[in-house]
Design a protein around this motif. Structure first.
Motif, PDB file in Angstrom:
ATOM      1  N   ALA A   1       4.702   0.639   9.307  1.00 53.29           N
ATOM      2  CA  ALA A   1       4.231  -0.723   9.920  1.00 53.29           C
ATOM      3  C   ALA A   1       5.337  -1.749   9.547  1.00 53.29           C
ATOM      4  O   ALA A   1       5.813  -2.694  10.216  1.00 53.29           O
ATOM      5  N   ARG A   2       5.871  -1.613   8.385  1.00 54.13           N
ATOM      6  CA  ARG A   2       7.043  -2.843   8.037  1.00 54.13           C
ATOM      7  C   ARG A   2       8.123  -2.428   8.769  1.00 54.13           C
ATOM      8  O   ARG A   2       8.964  -3.337   9.014  1.00 54.13           O
ATOM      9  N   ALA A   3       8.433  -1.242   9.049  1.00 56.66           N
ATOM     10  CA  ALA A   3       9.862  -0.801   9.952  1.00 56.66           C
ATOM     11  C   ALA A   3       9.477  -1.160  11.322  1.00 56.66           C
ATOM     12  O   ALA A   3      10.458  -1.930  11.958  1.00 56.66           O
TER      13      ALA A   3
ATOM     14  N   GLN B   1       4.350  -5.619  21.295  1.00 56.64           N
ATOM     15  CA  GLN B   1       3.489  -4.618  20.992  1.00 56.64           C
ATOM     16  C   GLN B   1       3.711  -3.934  19.790  1.00 56.64           C
ATOM     17  O   GLN B   1       2.774  -3.536  19.195  1.00 56.64           O
ATOM     18  N   LEU B   2       4.867  -3.865  19.325  1.00 51.85           N
ATOM     19  CA  LEU B   2       5.171  -3.603  18.078  1.00 51.85           C
ATOM     20  C   LEU B   2       4.622  -4.267  16.950  1.00 51.85           C
ATOM     21  O   LEU B   2       3.773  -3.881  15.850  1.00 51.85           O
TER      22      LEU B   2
ATOM     23  N   ALA C   1       1.400  -3.097  14.269  1.00 47.80           N
ATOM     24  CA  ALA C   1       1.849  -3.071  13.004  1.00 47.80           C
ATOM     25  C   ALA C   1       0.665  -3.900  12.191  1.00 47.80           C
ATOM     26  O   ALA C   1       0.149  -3.494  11.344  1.00 47.80           O
ATOM     27  N   ASP C   2       0.258  -4.851  12.963  1.00 47.52           N
ATOM     28  CA  ASP C   2      -0.878  -5.846  12.436  1.00 47.52           C
ATOM     29  C   ASP C   2      -2.225  -4.694  12.109  1.00 47.52           C
ATOM     30  O   ASP C   2      -2.781  -4.787  11.139  1.00 47.52           O
ATOM     31  N   ALA C   3      -2.197  -3.952  13.310  1.00 49.72           N
ATOM     32  CA  ALA C   3      -3.616  -3.119  13.313  1.00 49.72           C
ATOM     33  C   ALA C   3      -3.831  -2.195  12.033  1.00 49.72           C
ATOM     34  O   ALA C   3      -4.506  -1.803  11.281  1.00 49.72           O
TER      35      ALA C   3
ATOM     36  N   LEU D   1      -5.322  -0.240   6.680  1.00 50.98           N
ATOM     37  CA  LEU D   1      -5.016   0.084   5.463  1.00 50.98           C
ATOM     38  C   LEU D   1      -5.479  -0.877   4.410  1.00 50.98           C
ATOM     39  O   LEU D   1      -5.799  -0.473   3.004  1.00 50.98           O
ATOM     40  N   GLY D   2      -5.570  -2.167   4.639  1.00 48.31           N
ATOM     41  CA  GLY D   2      -5.864  -3.052   3.842  1.00 48.31           C
ATOM     42  C   GLY D   2      -4.958  -3.922   2.872  1.00 48.31           C
ATOM     43  O   GLY D   2      -5.002  -4.189   1.727  1.00 48.31           O
ATOM     44  N   THR D   3      -3.671  -3.773   3.544  1.00 50.80           N
ATOM     45  CA  THR D   3      -2.580  -4.456   2.952  1.00 50.80           C
ATOM     46  C   THR D   3      -2.854  -6.063   3.067  1.00 50.80           C
ATOM     47  O   THR D   3      -3.020  -6.398   4.031  1.00 50.80           O
TER      48      THR D   3
END
Ligand SMILES: Nc1ncnc2c1ncn2[C@@H]1O[C@H](COP(=O)(O)OP(=O)(O)O)[C@@H](O)[C@H]1O
Ligand SMILES: [Mg+2]
Length: 1024
Positions: A962-964, A983-984, A988-990, A995-997
């Motif tokens: 997601a960070r990438a 879209q990306l 990533a947000d999802a 994960l709970g980041t």
């Protein structure tokens, strides 16, 4: 003049008793009293030259000189009391009340060996004082004079009475009642008064020591070293210092290093412990345990809690199940903690004087502890007083609180004085004295030896001319001994500087009375005796004497004697050989018995390893292997070699010598392949697999080895080995980027360890699982594993075992930090550091802290921490950990726009991980490379980021993926592809939310806002 201790003893109220019992019965009673009492007097080496109606006078220290005449006298008095039935438990034998008076002082004697003058006048004032004290004593008590008290204070329990006004003495005088004598081993020279030589010079050094002590008394701990050549007078200086200390001023605790103790972990600490608890060779396990318990109780510590580790170090007992022993680091931490506390507690009532003799022979761990204590007790009233030879550097040498006082050679005048005090007046020939002084160069030991030599020589002039070096002098004296006695001295030298009569009697096969020969050696001052209730111990008076006697043995004989000492130890320790594994390794190692040498080296190595004495363990393993090189190639010897190599894997893993140990394992491969023993074969495979993975090897190779291990194990039904193999495989999978496989395998191994009740390996497996969960971004799973690991650690260890807590804490902190719970993460890591973990764990905690700082925007501080940690991992050959932290550091550099520093790190990770197949690392490196290039608007950025996405997707590292995506979104936006960018960002947000980041969603929000505003999405790296 000689110092002696005089004891007077008589029956209280004898007139009334005679009236009651009748004269005849009274006579019988008195004669049994005398018989029993004199037996005790003789037992402690005293003589009773005088009877006094209903009592007697006894002398200790003459005609035979004893260094410990005071102790002997007090022990004798107590023994008499016991024998007469004061001790009810033994059943009163004689219904008598007696009283004692004891005093120490000089008496006049002719030259050594002359007959003792028996009359009062020669013994004079000294005897008078003792007699008067006795008259003043309450029935049933033992009274000591001030002079005796001064010499006995370190080991006797006393209570002041008086001051008493004694008959015929004008001034009232202080007196003390003897309550008991502690079992503690006496210092080598506790009284310092048994010497033939008068103490000369050294007054300024004594003043220096006193000064240091004053600082300590003011609440500042100090360390001081007395440094000088052998024989220059270090030990004597300490003995004199001790003697001049006022009563109760310090608690004096003494330990000594020995030449062969350098390689024996904990030697000095254990010597301190043994000497303080009064533990001797012949003690049973129960006796040792009891002594340790009461020693701890005495300073107010909890024996239940603290004795297990100490007993473990002493080679007995088990700390709550053997699995705890598999974590030597915890043993060490705990030991340090206990000794630290012991020192602090012991110093609370009065200053603690830790006397450490011959530090140049100290073992590594004890040395580390001394450094630790010096650092960690600044306000305690502890004075460490050490002696060592030039060339040795104690761990505290550079500290402000440390001092060092060198001992210089004696002046000519003082040398003369010393020689005169050894040589009796008639024999004192001016020329000879000059000659001795010239030869000895101001070294007191040389002076003493030369003077003794001159005193013994028949023809003074010609004899003295021959020997030149001190070695020759000592040797000449040894050579003058009758053959049998000489041989006895040499045999004793094989045992060591200190030897028990017990052990010696098992080894020595010569004719005649051992006792008589020992007496002779004492009289000639080669050795001295230490009495204890449990039998005698003898000590070479000087290390050089022992070394010379040892060196004078033919190699061939030496080997035989060493073998005999080894066998005697085996016999003496019966089923407890583990306790003396190092000594057995030492003696058999120097004997012709090769098999035993190897077996005990391995035993000693395993013991060292359990004590976290890694380098000592490696030395013992090395000894075993070297010995095997010269042994015939037989099947049992082959297996010995395999064991020596396999068993050192745990140590090699701990110290991080991966590549080296892989080579060693490869060397025994052919023997392992041939052996039918599946256990050894499987063990070989999983170790080499694990080492390959962490040491920078290719994962496929490591995987193959671990799988093979598991197959061998399960084919033979060795479930335990199977689980070990799978635990190792877990770690290997993590490195390979096969995170899901890691979880699956690790869970299986974990279940097996949990079912088997092996909390240590359960915890270790969990640590591997935590790594996998972190990489997957599954924070909850990771935290869950951490909690379980912590539980297992507690089951393994003493719950307060700091090292394990530290390990658990930094791992937990690291998860929180990666999750974005920075404050919590920092708290965990800082708590871990506060527990003073071993270097590796401290560095890991600091790396995590550095990364947290970077994430929190304190980038400079973070970069600094990480740079330091990284350098450590680079040096220590932790290849894989190095790569991981290099990526964190690179991220820090990028965030502050320092792409020049980031680039070489990323390149390195990229190259290594591509070459080795570390998929996850490669993915991360690609992403950082892409992000950095994007910030420079350089070409190629998109390629890197796309590759990163592919890899991270493949290994399922969702958080990283997601960070990438954020980076890729920025690049798409620049390319005008706003739809894909959005879209990306949504994807990533999802992921982050699933994960709970914690920290990333805010970045996504900022990116969406930027997209909406049509301004550039922020990259990870600061844009140019
Ligand atoms: N200042 C001194 N005056 C008299 N005798 C001394 C003095 N210093 C040392 N000696 C004697 O010399 C011998 C060697 O001294 P020791 O303290 O054992 O040396 P070290 O510990 O430095 O090897 C001992 O027998 C000791 O009694
Ligand atoms: Mg010494």
């Amino acid at each position: 003049m000689k110092q002696v201790t005089v004891l007077f003893c008589d029956i209280v109220n004898s007139t009334a008793m005679t009236e009651r019992l009748g004269a005849e019965a009274m006579r019988d009673l008195v004669s049994s009293f005398l018989r029993e009492s004199l037996a005790e007097v003789h037992r402690y080496g005293g003589t009773a030259p005088q009877f006094t109606g209903e009592g007697f006078m006894a002398l200790f220290g003459a005609p035979r000189a004893y260094e410990d005449h005071v102790r002997r006298c007090l022990l004798a008095a107590l023994a008499i009391q016991r024998a007469l039935g004061a001790d009810a438990s033994e059943g009163a034998r004689l219904d008598l009340t007696v009283r004692f008076g004891i005093h120490t002082g000089p008496v006049v004697f002719g030259p050594l060996g002359e007959k003792l003058p028996m009359d009062f006048t020669a013994i004079g004032d000294t005897a008078n004082v003792a007699a008067r004290l006795q008259q003043a004593a309450e029935p049933g008590t033992i009274l000591l004079s001030e002079a005796t008290r001064r010499l006995a204070q370190s080991f006797a329990r006393l209570e002041p009475v008086g001051p008493l006004t004694l008959k015929g003495k004008g001034e009232p005088m202080a007196a003390y009642r003897l309550l008991g004598v502690s079992h503690r081993r006496s210092g080598l020279r506790e009284s310092g008064s048994g010497h033939l030589t008068t103490f000369v010079d050294r007054y300024s050094e004594l003043a220096v020591l006193d000064n240091f002590l004053r600082q300590v008394e003011n609440g500042r701990s100090q360390t001081i070293g007395v440094v000088g050549e052998p024989g220059i007078g270090k030990s004597r200086l300490l003995a004199e210092f001790r003697q001049q200390l006022a009563r109760g001023r310090v608690t004096w605790v003494e330990g000594r290093c020995v030449s062969y103790g350098t390689g024996i972990p904990y030697w000095l600490l254990l010597d301190l412990l043994r000497s303080n608890c009064g533990i001797v060779e012949t003690d049973t396990q129960e006796a040792i345990s009891e002594k340790v318990h009461s020693g701890l109780r005495e300073v107010g510590m909890d024996p239940e809690q603290d004795s297990p580790v100490l007993l473990h170090l002493l080679g007995i007992g088990d700390i709550g199940g053997s699995s705890a022993l598999s974590n030597p680091e915890a043993v060490k931490t705990k030991t340090f903690e206990i000794f630290h506390q012991l020192s602090i507690k012991a110093s609370s009532r009065r200053p603690l004087m830790l006397v450490l003799e011959d530090l140049h022979w100290i073992d590594k761990i004890s040395e580390e502890f001394l450094g630790f204590l010096a650092e960690n007790a600044p306000d305690a009233r502890i004075m460490m007083l050490a002696t060592y030879r030039p060339g040795y550097r104690p761990p505290w040498i550079d500290k402000s609180y440390a001092g060092q006082t060198p001992l210089q050679p004696l002046s000519r005048d003082d040398s003369l004085l010393m020689v005169r005090s050894v040589l009796s007046a008639e024999r004192l020939v001016g020329v000879v004295t000059e000659e001795i002084v010239a030869k000895a160069d101001g070294n007191p030991f040389f002076l003493e030896q030369l003077a003794l030599h001159a005193g013994e020589a028949k023809n003074l002039r010609s004899d003295l001319m021959v020997p030149d070096s001190i070695h020759d002098v000592v040797m000449a004296r040894i050579d003058r001994l009758p053959d049998e006695t000489k041989e006895l001295l040499q045999t004793a030298a094989v045992i060591g500087r200190e030897f028990s009569s017990h052990l010696l009697s098992v080894v020595w096969k010569g004719p005649g009375s051992l006792e008589a020969r020992l007496r002779e050696l004492i009289r000639l001052e080669f050795i001295s005796e230490r009495v204890a209730t449990e039998g005698s111990t003898y000590v070479f008076r000087h290390a050089l004497t022992q070394e010379t006697a040892y060196g004078s043995l033919l190699e061939r004989h030496r080997r035989t004697y060493h073998g005999a000492v080894g066998s005697a130890l085996e016999e003496l320790y019966g089923g407890r050989t583990e306790e003396v594994a190092e000594l057995l390794a030492l003696h058999f190692g120097r004997s012709d018995e090769a098999e035993k040498a190897v077996d005990y080296s391995i035993l000693a190595a395993e013991k060292s390893q359990r004590h976290w004495a890694n380098s000592e363990a490696l030395t013992y393993f090395g000894d075993a292997l070297r010995r095997l090189d010269s042994m015939p190639v037989t099947e049992p010897n082959g297996l010995r070699r395999v064991d020596a190599v396999l068993k050192q894997s745990e140590v090699q893993y701990a110290v991080g010598r991966y590549a080296e140990h892989i080579r060693t394992l490869e060397e025994i491969r052919s023997i392992v392949d041939k052996t039918k023993d599946p256990r050894r074969r499987a063990t070989w495979h999983y170790w080499i697999g694990l080492l390959h993975s962490v040491g920078g090897g290719r994962p496929e190779v490591a995987i193959k080895f671990c799988r093979e291990a598991a197959e061998i194990a399960s084919a033979s039904g060795l479930d335990e080995i199977d689980a070990l193999a799978e635990a190792c495989l877990t770690q290997v999978y993590v490195v390979a980027g096969r995170l899901r496989d890691a979880i699956e395998t690790g869970e299986r191994a974990l279940a097996s360890f949990e079912a088997r009740g092996d909390p240590w390996w359960a915890a270790r497996t969990l640590w591997f699982l935590i790594m996998a969960a972190n990489y997957l971004g599954e924070w909850d799973a990771a935290l869950n594993y951490e909690r379980r690991a912590l539980e297992h650690s507690i089951a393994v260890e003493d719950p307060r075992s700091k090292s394990v807590q530290a390990l658990g804490l930094w791992r937990m902190g690291s998860t929180y930090i990666q999750q974005g719970e920075l404050e919590r993460g920092l708290q965990c890591c800082n708590r871990a550091l506060a527990l003073a973990p071993i270097p590796r764990d401290a560095m890991m905690a600091r790396a995590a802290i550095g990364y947290a700082e970077i994430k929190a925007g304190r980038v400079d501080a973070g970069v600094e921490q990480l740079t330091e940690a990284l350098a450590w991992f680079d040096r220590s050959d932790h290849r894989y950990a190095y790569l991981r932290y290099a990526l964190w550091l690179a991220e820090g550099h990028l965030r502050r726009g320092d792409r020049a520093s980031a680039r070489p790190l990323i390149d390195e990770v990229l190259n290594t991980s591509r070459r080795m197949g570390y998929l996850h690392c490669e993915g991360l490196a690609c992403w950082l490379m892409g992000d950095g290039l994007a910030a420079e608007a350089a070409p190629g950025a998109e390629d890197y980021v796309e590759r990163a996405l592919r890899i991270l997707e493949e290994v399922d590292a969702r958080n990283d993926l997601a960070r990438a995506m954020l980076t890729r979104a920025a690049l798409r936006q620049t390319a005008g592809d706003v739809a894909t960018a959005r879209q990306l960002l949504n994807q990533a947000d999802a992921i982050f939310r699933a994960l709970g980041t914690r920290d990333e969603p805010a970045r996504v929000e900022a990116a969406i806002a930027a997209l909406d505003r049509n301004s550039p999405i922020p990259l990870l790296a600061e844009r140019r």
